[in-house]
Design a protein around this motif. Structure first.
Motif, PDB file in Angstrom:
ATOM      1  N   VAL A 193       0.847  -1.189   0.000  1.00 36.17           N
ATOM      2  CA  VAL A 193       0.000   0.000   0.000  1.00 36.17           C
ATOM      3  C   VAL A 193       0.885   1.244   0.000  1.00 36.17           C
ATOM      4  N   LEU A 194       0.725   2.081  -1.033  1.00 35.58           N
ATOM      5  CA  LEU A 194       1.468   3.335  -1.088  1.00 35.58           C
ATOM      6  C   LEU A 194       0.660   4.374  -0.326  1.00 35.58           C
ATOM      7  N   CYS A 195       0.977   4.521   0.946  1.00 40.24           N
ATOM      8  CA  CYS A 195       0.197   5.391   1.833  1.00 40.24           C
ATOM      9  C   CYS A 195       0.386   6.864   1.479  1.00 40.24           C
ATOM     10  N   LYS A 196       1.602   7.256   1.161  1.00 35.61           N
ATOM     11  CA  LYS A 196       1.920   8.604   0.694  1.00 35.61           C
ATOM     12  C   LYS A 196       2.669   8.438  -0.625  1.00 35.61           C
ATOM     13  N   GLU A 197       2.098   8.971  -1.711  1.00 37.21           N
ATOM     14  CA  GLU A 197       2.583   8.619  -3.048  1.00 37.21           C
ATOM     15  C   GLU A 197       3.754   9.459  -3.539  1.00 37.21           C
TER      16      GLU A 197
ATOM     17  N   LEU B  44      10.069   5.668   2.108  1.00 34.51           N
ATOM     18  CA  LEU B  44      10.245   4.830   3.290  1.00 34.51           C
ATOM     19  C   LEU B  44       9.388   3.586   3.115  1.00 34.51           C
ATOM     20  N   VAL B  45      10.008   2.429   3.148  1.00 32.35           N
ATOM     21  CA  VAL B  45       9.292   1.163   3.068  1.00 32.35           C
ATOM     22  C   VAL B  45       9.165   0.613   4.481  1.00 32.35           C
ATOM     23  N   ALA B  46       7.945   0.494   4.977  1.00 34.46           N
ATOM     24  CA  ALA B  46       7.715   0.061   6.353  1.00 34.46           C
ATOM     25  C   ALA B  46       7.300  -1.404   6.393  1.00 34.46           C
ATOM     26  N   VAL B  47       7.926  -2.144   7.319  1.00 32.65           N
ATOM     27  CA  VAL B  47       7.559  -3.538   7.558  1.00 32.65           C
ATOM     28  C   VAL B  47       6.811  -3.595   8.884  1.00 32.65           C
ATOM     29  N   GLY B  48       5.523  -3.929   8.832  1.00 37.70           N
ATOM     30  CA  GLY B  48       4.726  -4.053  10.046  1.00 37.70           C
ATOM     31  C   GLY B  48       4.564  -2.748  10.785  1.00 37.70           C
TER      32      GLY B  48
ATOM     33  N   MET C  60       6.531  -0.711  11.881  1.00 36.36           N
ATOM     34  CA  MET C  60       7.424   0.388  11.508  1.00 36.36           C
ATOM     35  C   MET C  60       6.694   1.461  10.704  1.00 36.36           C
ATOM     36  N   LEU C  61       5.457   1.157  10.283  1.00 34.78           N
ATOM     37  CA  LEU C  61       4.659   2.153   9.568  1.00 34.78           C
ATOM     38  C   LEU C  61       4.383   3.360  10.468  1.00 34.78           C
ATOM     39  N   HIS C  62       4.163   3.127  11.762  1.00 35.32           N
ATOM     40  CA  HIS C  62       3.971   4.239  12.708  1.00 35.32           C
ATOM     41  C   HIS C  62       5.176   5.174  12.665  1.00 35.32           C
ATOM     42  N   THR C  63       6.352   4.584  12.745  1.00 31.13           N
ATOM     43  CA  THR C  63       7.591   5.381  12.757  1.00 31.13           C
ATOM     44  C   THR C  63       7.782   6.091  11.424  1.00 31.13           C
ATOM     45  N   ALA C  64       7.439   5.427  10.334  1.00 34.15           N
ATOM     46  CA  ALA C  64       7.578   6.048   9.010  1.00 34.15           C
ATOM     47  C   ALA C  64       6.746   7.321   8.913  1.00 34.15           C
ATOM     48  N   PHE C  65       5.522   7.282   9.446  1.00 31.68           N
ATOM     49  CA  PHE C  65       4.682   8.490   9.426  1.00 31.68           C
ATOM     50  C   PHE C  65       5.286   9.589  10.296  1.00 31.68           C
ATOM     51  N   GLU C  66       5.860   9.215  11.440  1.00 31.59           N
ATOM     52  CA  GLU C  66       6.499  10.207  12.300  1.00 31.59           C
ATOM     53  C   GLU C  66       7.691  10.858  11.605  1.00 31.59           C
TER      54      GLU C  66
ATOM     55  N   GLY D 186      10.970  20.849   5.140  1.00 35.07           N
ATOM     56  CA  GLY D 186      10.970  21.137   3.710  1.00 35.07           C
ATOM     57  C   GLY D 186      11.191  19.933   2.809  1.00 35.07           C
ATOM     58  N   LYS D 187      11.242  18.747   3.345  1.00 39.00           N
ATOM     59  CA  LYS D 187      11.411  17.538   2.532  1.00 39.00           C
ATOM     60  C   LYS D 187      10.039  16.935   2.217  1.00 39.00           C
ATOM     61  N   SER D 188       9.981  16.147   1.150  1.00 40.36           N
ATOM     62  CA  SER D 188       8.756  15.403   0.838  1.00 40.36           C
ATOM     63  C   SER D 188       9.075  13.908   0.882  1.00 40.36           C
ATOM     64  N   ILE D 189       8.233  13.162   1.589  1.00 40.47           N
ATOM     65  CA  ILE D 189       8.500  11.745   1.852  1.00 40.47           C
ATOM     66  C   ILE D 189       7.315  10.889   1.410  1.00 40.47           C
ATOM     67  N   ALA D 190       7.602   9.853   0.664  1.00 43.77           N
ATOM     68  CA  ALA D 190       6.588   8.864   0.301  1.00 43.77           C
ATOM     69  C   ALA D 190       6.711   7.663   1.241  1.00 43.77           C
ATOM     70  N   ILE D 191       5.588   6.973   1.474  1.00 45.99           N
ATOM     71  CA  ILE D 191       5.586   5.833   2.408  1.00 45.99           C
ATOM     72  C   ILE D 191       4.906   4.634   1.753  1.00 45.99           C
ATOM     73  N   LEU D 192       5.567   3.494   1.837  1.00 47.07           N
ATOM     74  CA  LEU D 192       5.020   2.234   1.327  1.00 47.07           C
ATOM     75  C   LEU D 192       4.873   1.247   2.483  1.00 47.07           C
ATOM     76  N   ASN D 193       3.662   0.783   2.710  1.00 46.61           N
ATOM     77  CA  ASN D 193       3.414  -0.271   3.697  1.00 46.61           C
ATOM     78  C   ASN D 193       3.509  -1.603   2.968  1.00 46.61           C
TER      79      ASN D 193
END
Length: 621
Positions: free
Chosen positions: A497-501, A507-511, A513-519, A528-535
């Motif tokens: 799931v690409l939570c932030k595209e 950031l690829v989160a395993v389990g 670690m998705l909480h930490t990725a959002f933080e 000023g950075k832009s971060i994408a997140i993959l669960n």
């Protein structure tokens, strides 16, 4: 206080016998006071106070070798060997370990943490001593629960066959191996444990070793004694037991809180130069009413919830509780669902299931290998077994996972509790290897939920949709949900799931670690950075869509709460390219600490991840 002056076994030996009872009381008071603050294994240690005192008074430690099975009952041993003053930091980072550890003290012969290994270790030590001409004793303290594990009997087989001089203390606080019947039986039992009896037995053993030709005479006398003994036992309704049939000298049952009896018996069996088993009955939680009334609850207690090693605890359901509730819900709809655990009914959250569906529940005891293959047998008859085992203990069933489950492709669900970094218990209990060892099994599906809702979805999916073996891994943690991420919005179809595209970095989160990725994303976006997140969700198999997503980004960081070598991050890097960097557990065993402290040690906190990303960016520039 007497306890304040005890720094070694020599101090215990120097005390008058009458003072040992007072020392026992002081030890129990100290245990209750300190463990209630630090957390730890309380009931099991309250039950072995007199036993431990007797061991330290009779035997010559550390010349004699003392091995604790599992080791969670070694607190009194630690007090008597100079570590009492460190109990304020028990099971905390940099503090006193909750299990034996040779790096901590010369009195700890071997590290421990998993059950039923002690007799095999003792067999090796005793065999080596025999080769070296070393006449020192080898003593094992093992609980009755450990005798459900096959490894115990493998070791007993060799100890008996080779007549290895191992003194086995069976600490029986639940299961009864044999039972005394009436006053005459109790009297006859004592007859064999008099000082004179032990003296004669030692003399006979020495004669046998010195003059081989006397063997037939000794043999005749031995069998005559056994005939008499068995005759009386038969009249009293008592039979020889398993240990005696193996030619292991059996003494007991003994009152494990009767110091004088323990001292006399241990003194008697010293120097017999053959296998001995002392069957000692103890009360788990002795002299602490809450522990005696509820020994399971007080077996291992947590520190006050307000603060554990400086970590603030947030209230909420744990992953174990969510798993247990979901199992009950599924059982109502799935009549062939069957739950299995290995002596961890409460710890894995299956108590309610066991109560409501006892005919579809099995606690096989400390027998993880059997649990796995038992599940295979159930699957052959069309049942859907769910095996709930701590990650660190499933390691013991690896051959069964490969040979029985993997080759057959059996539909068995493995619920891996305590996956990832585990607080308090140290190296032996870290659940950091499951991704690595499960990934190599062909046909295995591995799922990693990020939230409680996602665990529910994954368990239902594993039971109803997966055809082969499947494992779901989750930590010892509160099952928080994540603002901005609802797992119900994404079908479990094998895709991540690409939570932030959009973003410069993925950031690829395993389990969890998705909480930490959002933080991390929120903090870096404020800079000023832009971060994408993959669960990732599916640790194995990984859909080709995941590789396509990874290829869109110049820099990818995989956040994995597990060992890097053989983990999913290493696999993604090999498949997708060197722009993938893995943040996880390096090539070492994490020690004791709260989960937050352990995450910081391995670099998986928000601050550590941001520091790694910013350092990498400066390096590239």
């Amino acid at each position: 206080m007497l306890l304040e002056n005890i720094h070694s076994p020599e101090d215990v030996k120097a005390l008058p016998l009458k003072d040992l009872e007072k020392l026992s009381s002081e030890i129990r008071e100290f245990l209750i006071e300190t463990v209630s603050k630090t957390g730890g294994h309380l009931a099991s240690n309250l039950g072995v106070v007199e036993l431990t005192l007797a061991l330290h008074r009779i035997f010559d430690l550390p010349r004699d070798t003392l091995i604790w099975d599992v080791g969670h009952q070694c607190y009194v041993h630690k007090m008597l060997t100079g570590r009492r003053e460190r109990f304020s930091v028990l099971r905390q980072k940099g503090g006193l370990k909750g299990f034996p550890d040779p790096k901590e003290s010369i009195y700890d012969a071997a590290h421990a943490g998993h059950s039923s290994t002690s007799l095999s270790i003792a067999a090796g030590i005793a065999r080596a001593k025999r080769l070296d001409g070393d006449t020192s004793e080898t003593i094992v303290v093992i609980g009755d629960g450990a005798f459900t594990a096959g490894m115990v009997y493998e070791a007993l087989n060799q100890i008996a066959y080779e007549s290895l001089p191992v003194i086995i203390i069976l600490n029986d606080n639940g299961m009864s191996i044999s039972q005394n019947v009436g006053g005459i039986a109790a009297y006859f039992e004592k007859l064999f444990y008099t000082s004179a009896y032990f003296r004669v037995k030692k003399i006979v053993e020495r004669i046998k070793r010195r003059w081989k030709w006397t063997g037939w005479i000794i043999g005749f006398l031995y069998h005559a004694k056994e005939w008499l003994r068995r005759g009386v036992w038969k009249l009293l309704g008592k039979k020889r037991n398993f240990f005696e049939d193996l030619d292991i000298c059996y003494y007991g049952p003994l009152d494990g809180h009767n110091l004088k009896l323990l001292l006399k018996t241990m003194e008697g069996v010293k120097g017999l130069d053959k296998p001995v088993l002392l069957h000692v009955r103890t009360v788990k939680g002795k002299d602490h009413t809450p522990s005696e009334e509820n020994p399971e609850r007080y077996h291992g207690i947590s520190a006050p919830k307000a603060c554990i090693a400086g970590e603030i605890i947030t209230e909420g359901k744990s992953f174990s509780e969510v798993f247990g509730e979901t199992m009950v819900h599924l059982a109502a709809c799935e009549p062939r669902l069957f739950a299995i655990t290995a002596a961890m009914e409460s710890g894995t959250g299956l108590s309610q299931f066991a109560s409501l569906y006892p005919e579809r529940f099995a606690d096989v005891g400390i027998a993880e290998q059997h649990a796995v293959t038992f599940a295979f047998g159930l699957s052959l008859r069309g049942y859907i077994p769910v095996v709930a085992i701590y990650s660190t203990f499933l390691q013991r069933g690896f051959d069964q996972l490969v040979h029985d489950i993997g080759i057959s492709g059996a539909h068995v669900v493995f619920a891996l509790d305590r996956a990832g970094l585990v607080p308090g218990d140290g190296e032996t209990h870290q659940g950091i290897f499951d991704i690595a060892y499960l990934s190599m099994i062909p046909g295995m599906t591995i799922l990693a939920p990020a939230t409680g809702k996602e665990l529910q979805l994954m368990l239902e999916y594993a039971v109803r949709n997966v055809k082969g073996p499947v494992a779901i891994r989750y930590p010892k943690e509160v099952a928080h949900e994540i603002n901005g991420y609802d797992p119900n919005n994404y079908p479990l179809d094998g895709n991540p799931v690409l939570c932030k595209e959009k973003g410069e970095i993925l950031l690829v989160a395993v389990g969890t670690m998705l909480h930490t990725a959002f933080e991390v994303a929120r903090e870096l976006e404020s800079r000023g950075k832009s971060i994408a997140i993959l669960n990732l969700r599916f640790v194995k198999p990984i859909n080709t869509i995941a590789y396509e997503i990874l290829s869109r980004f110049e820099k990818v960081y995989v956040l994995e709460e597990g060992i890097i070598r053989g983990g999913v991050g290493e696999y993604l890097r090999a498949k997708a390219g060197d722009h993938v960097q893995v943040i996880g557990v390096e090539d070492f065993y994490p020690e004791v600490g709260s989960r937050g402290e352990l995450l910081e040690v391995v670099g998986l906190t928000k601050e550590k991840i941001i520091a790694i990303i910013e350092k990498e960016e400066r390096r590239v520039v």
